[in-house]
Scaffold this motif. Structure first.
Motif, PDB file in Angstrom:
ATOM      1  N   GLU A 173     -52.788 -90.701  41.699  1.00 48.25           N
ATOM      2  CA  GLU A 173     -53.305 -89.449  42.266  1.00 48.25           C
ATOM      3  C   GLU A 173     -52.469 -89.018  43.469  1.00 48.25           C
ATOM      4  OE1 GLU A 173     -57.364 -90.001  43.332  1.00 48.25           O
ATOM      5  OE2 GLU A 173     -58.086 -90.159  41.272  1.00 48.25           O
ATOM      6  N   VAL A 174     -52.188 -89.961  44.352  1.00 46.47           N
ATOM      7  CA  VAL A 174     -51.380 -89.671  45.541  1.00 46.47           C
ATOM      8  C   VAL A 174     -49.980 -89.213  45.135  1.00 46.47           C
ATOM      9  CG1 VAL A 174     -50.289 -90.707  47.570  1.00 46.47           C
ATOM     10  CG2 VAL A 174     -52.672 -91.244  47.036  1.00 46.47           C
ATOM     11  N   ALA A 175     -49.393 -89.914  44.185  1.00 44.35           N
ATOM     12  CA  ALA A 175     -48.048 -89.564  43.727  1.00 44.35           C
ATOM     13  C   ALA A 175     -48.023 -88.172  43.114  1.00 44.35           C
ATOM     14  CB  ALA A 175     -47.550 -90.598  42.723  1.00 44.35           C
ATOM     15  N   ALA A 176     -49.018 -87.850  42.293  1.00 45.39           N
ATOM     16  CA  ALA A 176     -49.071 -86.536  41.661  1.00 45.39           C
ATOM     17  C   ALA A 176     -49.186 -85.429  42.703  1.00 45.39           C
ATOM     18  CB  ALA A 176     -50.253 -86.477  40.689  1.00 45.39           C
ATOM     19  N   ALA A 177     -49.999 -85.652  43.721  1.00 43.43           N
ATOM     20  CA  ALA A 177     -50.175 -84.645  44.782  1.00 43.43           C
ATOM     21  C   ALA A 177     -48.883 -84.414  45.547  1.00 43.43           C
ATOM     22  CB  ALA A 177     -51.284 -85.087  45.726  1.00 43.43           C
ATOM     23  N   ALA A 178     -48.041 -85.453  45.630  1.00 39.03           N
ATOM     24  CA  ALA A 178     -46.772 -85.351  46.354  1.00 39.03           C
ATOM     25  C   ALA A 178     -45.610 -84.935  45.459  1.00 39.03           C
ATOM     26  CB  ALA A 178     -46.455 -86.686  47.021  1.00 39.03           C
ATOM     27  N   GLY A 179     -45.889 -84.711  44.171  1.00 38.00           N
ATOM     28  CA  GLY A 179     -44.805 -84.389  43.242  1.00 38.00           C
ATOM     29  C   GLY A 179     -43.874 -85.556  43.000  1.00 38.00           C
ATOM     30  N   ARG A 180     -44.407 -86.761  43.105  1.00 41.14           N
ATOM     31  CA  ARG A 180     -43.626 -87.980  42.942  1.00 41.14           C
ATOM     32  C   ARG A 180     -44.251 -88.847  41.851  1.00 41.14           C
ATOM     33  NH1 ARG A 180     -40.985 -85.087  45.637  1.00 41.14           N
ATOM     34  NH2 ARG A 180     -39.816 -85.563  47.540  1.00 41.14           N
ATOM     35  N   LEU A 181     -43.696 -90.058  41.644  1.00 40.73           N
ATOM     36  CA  LEU A 181     -44.114 -90.894  40.529  1.00 40.73           C
ATOM     37  C   LEU A 181     -44.383 -92.343  40.925  1.00 40.73           C
ATOM     38  CD1 LEU A 181     -41.437 -89.710  37.930  1.00 40.73           C
ATOM     39  CD2 LEU A 181     -43.853 -89.037  37.987  1.00 40.73           C
ATOM     40  N   VAL A 182     -45.340 -92.945  40.221  1.00 43.04           N
ATOM     41  CA  VAL A 182     -45.539 -94.391  40.222  1.00 43.04           C
ATOM     42  C   VAL A 182     -45.027 -94.888  38.874  1.00 43.04           C
ATOM     43  CG1 VAL A 182     -47.211 -96.279  40.251  1.00 43.04           C
ATOM     44  CG2 VAL A 182     -47.550 -94.275  41.729  1.00 43.04           C
ATOM     45  N   ALA A 183     -44.148 -95.880  38.873  1.00 39.18           N
ATOM     46  CA  ALA A 183     -43.486 -96.312  37.638  1.00 39.18           C
ATOM     47  C   ALA A 183     -43.911 -97.711  37.209  1.00 39.18           C
ATOM     48  CB  ALA A 183     -41.967 -96.278  37.822  1.00 39.18           C
ATOM     49  N   MET A 184     -43.956 -97.869  35.883  1.00 37.46           N
ATOM     50  CA  MET A 184     -44.198 -99.188  35.295  1.00 37.46           C
ATOM     51  C   MET A 184     -43.575 -99.178  33.908  1.00 37.46           C
ATOM     52  SD  MET A 184     -47.824-101.226  34.925  1.00 37.46           S
ATOM     53  CE  MET A 184     -47.877-102.920  34.325  1.00 37.46           C
ATOM     54  N   ASP A 185     -43.094-100.318  33.460  1.00 36.41           N
ATOM     55  CA  ASP A 185     -42.405-100.405  32.182  1.00 36.41           C
ATOM     56  C   ASP A 185     -43.364-100.849  31.087  1.00 36.41           C
ATOM     57  OD1 ASP A 185     -40.693-100.650  30.089  1.00 36.41           O
ATOM     58  OD2 ASP A 185     -39.453-102.236  30.957  1.00 36.41           O
ATOM     59  N   TRP A 186     -43.841 -99.890  30.295  1.00 37.25           N
ATOM     60  CA  TRP A 186     -44.734-100.200  29.182  1.00 37.25           C
ATOM     61  C   TRP A 186     -43.958-100.462  27.900  1.00 37.25           C
ATOM     62  CZ3 TRP A 186     -49.697 -96.644  29.531  1.00 37.25           C
ATOM     63  CH2 TRP A 186     -50.348 -96.894  30.745  1.00 37.25           C
ATOM     64  N   SER A 187     -42.638-100.376  27.954  1.00 39.87           N
ATOM     65  CA  SER A 187     -41.836-100.746  26.789  1.00 39.87           C
ATOM     66  C   SER A 187     -41.631-102.249  26.737  1.00 39.87           C
ATOM     67  CB  SER A 187     -40.470-100.049  26.837  1.00 39.87           C
ATOM     68  OG  SER A 187     -39.663-100.581  27.876  1.00 39.87           O
ATOM     69  N   SER A 188     -42.091-102.959  27.760  1.00 43.47           N
ATOM     70  CA  SER A 188     -41.973-104.416  27.836  1.00 43.47           C
ATOM     71  C   SER A 188     -43.363-105.043  27.825  1.00 43.47           C
ATOM     72  CB  SER A 188     -41.232-104.828  29.114  1.00 43.47           C
ATOM     73  OG  SER A 188     -41.338-106.227  29.322  1.00 43.47           O
ATOM     74  N   ALA A 189     -43.631-105.864  26.821  1.00 37.62           N
ATOM     75  CA  ALA A 189     -44.924-106.545  26.735  1.00 37.62           C
ATOM     76  C   ALA A 189     -45.153-107.459  27.929  1.00 37.62           C
ATOM     77  CB  ALA A 189     -44.990-107.349  25.435  1.00 37.62           C
ATOM     78  N   TRP A 190     -44.069-107.871  28.562  1.00 36.73           N
ATOM     79  CA  TRP A 190     -44.168-108.737  29.742  1.00 36.73           C
ATOM     80  C   TRP A 190     -45.011-108.060  30.819  1.00 36.73           C
ATOM     81  CZ3 TRP A 190     -40.979-109.433  34.543  1.00 36.73           C
ATOM     82  CH2 TRP A 190     -41.088-110.733  35.064  1.00 36.73           C
ATOM     83  N   TYR A 191     -44.768-106.777  31.045  1.00 33.70           N
ATOM     84  CA  TYR A 191     -45.520-106.038  32.053  1.00 33.70           C
ATOM     85  C   TYR A 191     -46.891-105.601  31.537  1.00 33.70           C
ATOM     86  CZ  TYR A 191     -41.205-105.635  34.819  1.00 33.70           C
ATOM     87  OH  TYR A 191     -40.076-105.895  35.555  1.00 33.70           O
ATOM     88  N   VAL A 192     -46.993-105.300  30.250  1.00 27.83           N
ATOM     89  CA  VAL A 192     -48.255-104.812  29.681  1.00 27.83           C
ATOM     90  C   VAL A 192     -49.349-105.866  29.786  1.00 27.83           C
ATOM     91  CG1 VAL A 192     -49.349-103.974  27.548  1.00 27.83           C
ATOM     92  CG2 VAL A 192     -47.034-103.221  28.151  1.00 27.83           C
ATOM     93  N   PRO A 239     -49.879 -86.845  35.899  1.00 32.64           N
ATOM     94  CA  PRO A 239     -48.492 -86.445  36.157  1.00 32.64           C
ATOM     95  C   PRO A 239     -47.820 -87.309  37.219  1.00 32.64           C
ATOM     96  CG  PRO A 239     -50.020 -84.893  37.146  1.00 32.64           C
ATOM     97  CD  PRO A 239     -50.840 -85.812  36.300  1.00 32.64           C
ATOM     98  N   GLY A 240     -48.600 -88.180  37.856  1.00 31.61           N
ATOM     99  CA  GLY A 240     -48.039 -89.075  38.862  1.00 31.61           C
ATOM    100  C   GLY A 240     -47.598 -90.413  38.304  1.00 31.61           C
ATOM    101  N   PHE A 241     -47.698 -90.589  36.964  1.00 28.86           N
ATOM    102  CA  PHE A 241     -47.301 -91.861  36.345  1.00 28.86           C
ATOM    103  C   PHE A 241     -46.053 -91.666  35.494  1.00 28.86           C
ATOM    104  CE2 PHE A 241     -47.267 -94.732  32.677  1.00 28.86           C
ATOM    105  CZ  PHE A 241     -47.217 -95.956  33.335  1.00 28.86           C
ATOM    106  N   SER A 242     -45.177 -92.664  35.486  1.00 25.68           N
ATOM    107  CA  SER A 242     -43.976 -92.629  34.662  1.00 25.68           C
ATOM    108  C   SER A 242     -43.747 -93.989  34.010  1.00 25.68           C
ATOM    109  CB  SER A 242     -42.748 -92.263  35.504  1.00 25.68           C
ATOM    110  OG  SER A 242     -41.577 -92.293  34.723  1.00 25.68           O
ATOM    111  N   ASN A 243     -43.630 -93.979  32.682  1.00 23.96           N
ATOM    112  CA  ASN A 243     -43.275 -95.189  31.935  1.00 23.96           C
ATOM    113  C   ASN A 243     -41.760 -95.324  31.984  1.00 23.96           C
ATOM    114  OD1 ASN A 243     -43.098 -97.338  30.077  1.00 23.96           O
ATOM    115  ND2 ASN A 243     -43.073 -95.918  28.342  1.00 23.96           N
ATOM    116  N   ARG A 244     -41.258 -96.282  32.770  1.00 21.02           N
ATOM    117  CA  ARG A 244     -39.819 -96.420  32.982  1.00 21.02           C
ATOM    118  C   ARG A 244     -39.388 -97.872  32.881  1.00 21.02           C
ATOM    119  NH1 ARG A 244     -37.014 -92.627  37.292  1.00 21.02           N
ATOM    120  NH2 ARG A 244     -37.947 -90.639  36.694  1.00 21.02           N
TER     121      ARG A 244
END
Length: 413
Positions: A173-192, A239-244
């Motif tokens: 929520e904070v990231a979206a309000a600032a036009g920025r992103l919180v990132a996490m890698d969901w392409s890796s089961a290690w993080y999921v 919009p504040g989340f990014s799968n990276r």
């Protein structure tokens, strides 16, 4: 008198003759034949470690100068996929290699690793968790290198308060309000695994040491698989989340778009350079699932250095592996790469203890478990999480997707 002169002349002549012979045929050097030996060693390591390893190799060659001539060749190889690359050609593989600890059992079973000869000294010098991670059935098969192969939260203090970083939902929520992103890698089961680990849903190895059991699709209990899937969809919808990927996360940190993300100590130096005094690190946050706050979990583990049982220079390969993992070089690794030592003395140093990243990793360790899963775990989980990251574009039933994922994870062949 003539006899005396003749004897003198003959003596001088003999000395000159012997001297000439000595000049034509110099004596063999007194050094041992070992000095003439050329020891060719190939080392596999992470691409990011090349400069560090070259420095370590130079010091090794200086230390053993006079005992052998060395030709040490470095080749980049991902630690996470080292096993597969190595088992493709063990006899033609590297002499020394770095790998993640979850591969040690398979490498030992395939004959790629022999038990460590001086196991007692290695055990006493390293943290017990790292020794356990390097062992199979109580036998030590590799040299512990780091005790930090886990993940936690990095955040930019210019955007988040300490209260904010306790909740992933609040952070996006904070990231979206600032036009920025919180990132996490969901392409890796290690993080999921972070979303399932503290829910009562389980994943692990069967007794055969190869196949998995998994209850992530369970419809019973206080939290079901569908509950977790829906929580992930709620996060990805912001919009504040990014799968990276980890690489893309770091790129975002550097260009200012990413202001928080899940990663490990290997990125500590780069993030510190980007954020300076605003760099914060903490245990993973909780996330909202079925109306409750669930603390995110993590896999933990170690990086290890192995010696190929098929090396043509086993003793020198073992010496080099031990040198790479020595206290001195683990301190150097922390200084240059920010990676947490497995060596007891290095881990207890003031510099390591003062590291925000190491402190965050230690805080997260309460909610982590050693990664022990079979090879069928990775792709089905990544496929499922990828669909969640895209907002479930197929519209398929979440339960059906979970059932399909678990079927793949627990497959026997």
């Amino acid at each position: 008198m003539k006899k005396t002169c003749l004897s003198l002349l003959l003596s001088i002549g003999m000395l000159l003759f012997l001297s000439a012979c000595q000049e034509e045929t110099p004596p063999e050097p007194a050094e041992s034949s070992a000095q003439e030996e050329t020891v060719a060693l190939t080392v596999w390591g992470a691409e990011e470690d090349e400069a560090l390893l070259q420095e370590i190799f130079d010091a090794f060659q200086s230390r053993y100068a006079g005992e052998a001539r060395f030709r040490i060749t470095y080749r980049p190889q991902s630690e996470s996929s080292c096993k597969d690359a190595l088992l493709g050609d063990l006899e033609g593989g590297p002499d020394v290699f770095t790998f993640a600890d979850d591969q040690v059992a398979a490498l030992a079973a395939a004959g790629g690793l022999d038990p460590i000869e001086n196991a007692g000294a290695i055990r006493s010098a390293n943290l017990s968790a790292a020794v356990e991670a390097a062992s199979v059935g109580g036998t030590l098969y590799a040299y512990p290198l780091t005790a930090d192969n886990g993940y936690f939260l990095y955040y930019n203090k210019a955007y988040f308060s300490e209260e904010d970083v306790e909740s992933l939902n609040r952070m996006v929520e904070v990231a979206a309000a600032a036009g920025r992103l919180v990132a996490m890698d969901w392409s890796s089961a290690w993080y999921v695994y972070a979303f399932f680990g503290n829910t009562g849903l389980e994943i692990g190895l069967n007794e055969d040491g190869l196949t998995n059991y998994c209850t992530w699709n369970s419809t019973d209990g206080p939290i079901t698989g569908v509950d977790v899937a829906q929580a992930m969809l709620d996060i990805s919808a912001s919009p504040g989340f990014s799968n990276r990927t980890d690489t893309a996360f770091l790129e975002g940190v550097r260009d200012g778009l990413v202001i928080a993300g899940v990663s490990g100590v290997w990125n500590a130096v780069a993030i510190q350079e980007a954020w300076g005094g605003n760099m914060g690190a903490a245990k993973l946050p909780a996330y909202t699932c079925r109306g409750q706050q669930v603390q995110m979990a993590s896999f933990s583990g170690c990086k290890l250095v192995g010696v190929n049982a098929y090396s043509k220079h086993l003793q020198w390969a073992a010496r080099l592996a031990e040198w790479i993992t020595s206290e001195e070089n683990q301190r150097l690794r922390f200084a240059l790469r920010g990676q947490g030592p497995s060596n007891i003395n290095a881990a207890a140093s003031p510099e390591v203890q003062a590291s925000p990243a190491i402190a965050a990793l230690l805080a997260q360790s309460e909610f982590s478990q050693i990664q022990r899963v079979g090879g069928k775990f990775w792709d089905p989980v990544a496929e499922f999480a990828g669909s969640c990251a895209r907002g479930n574009p197929s519209g398929a039933s979440l339960q059906a997707q979970l059932d399909h994922m678990v079927e793949g994870v627990t497959a026997r062949s």
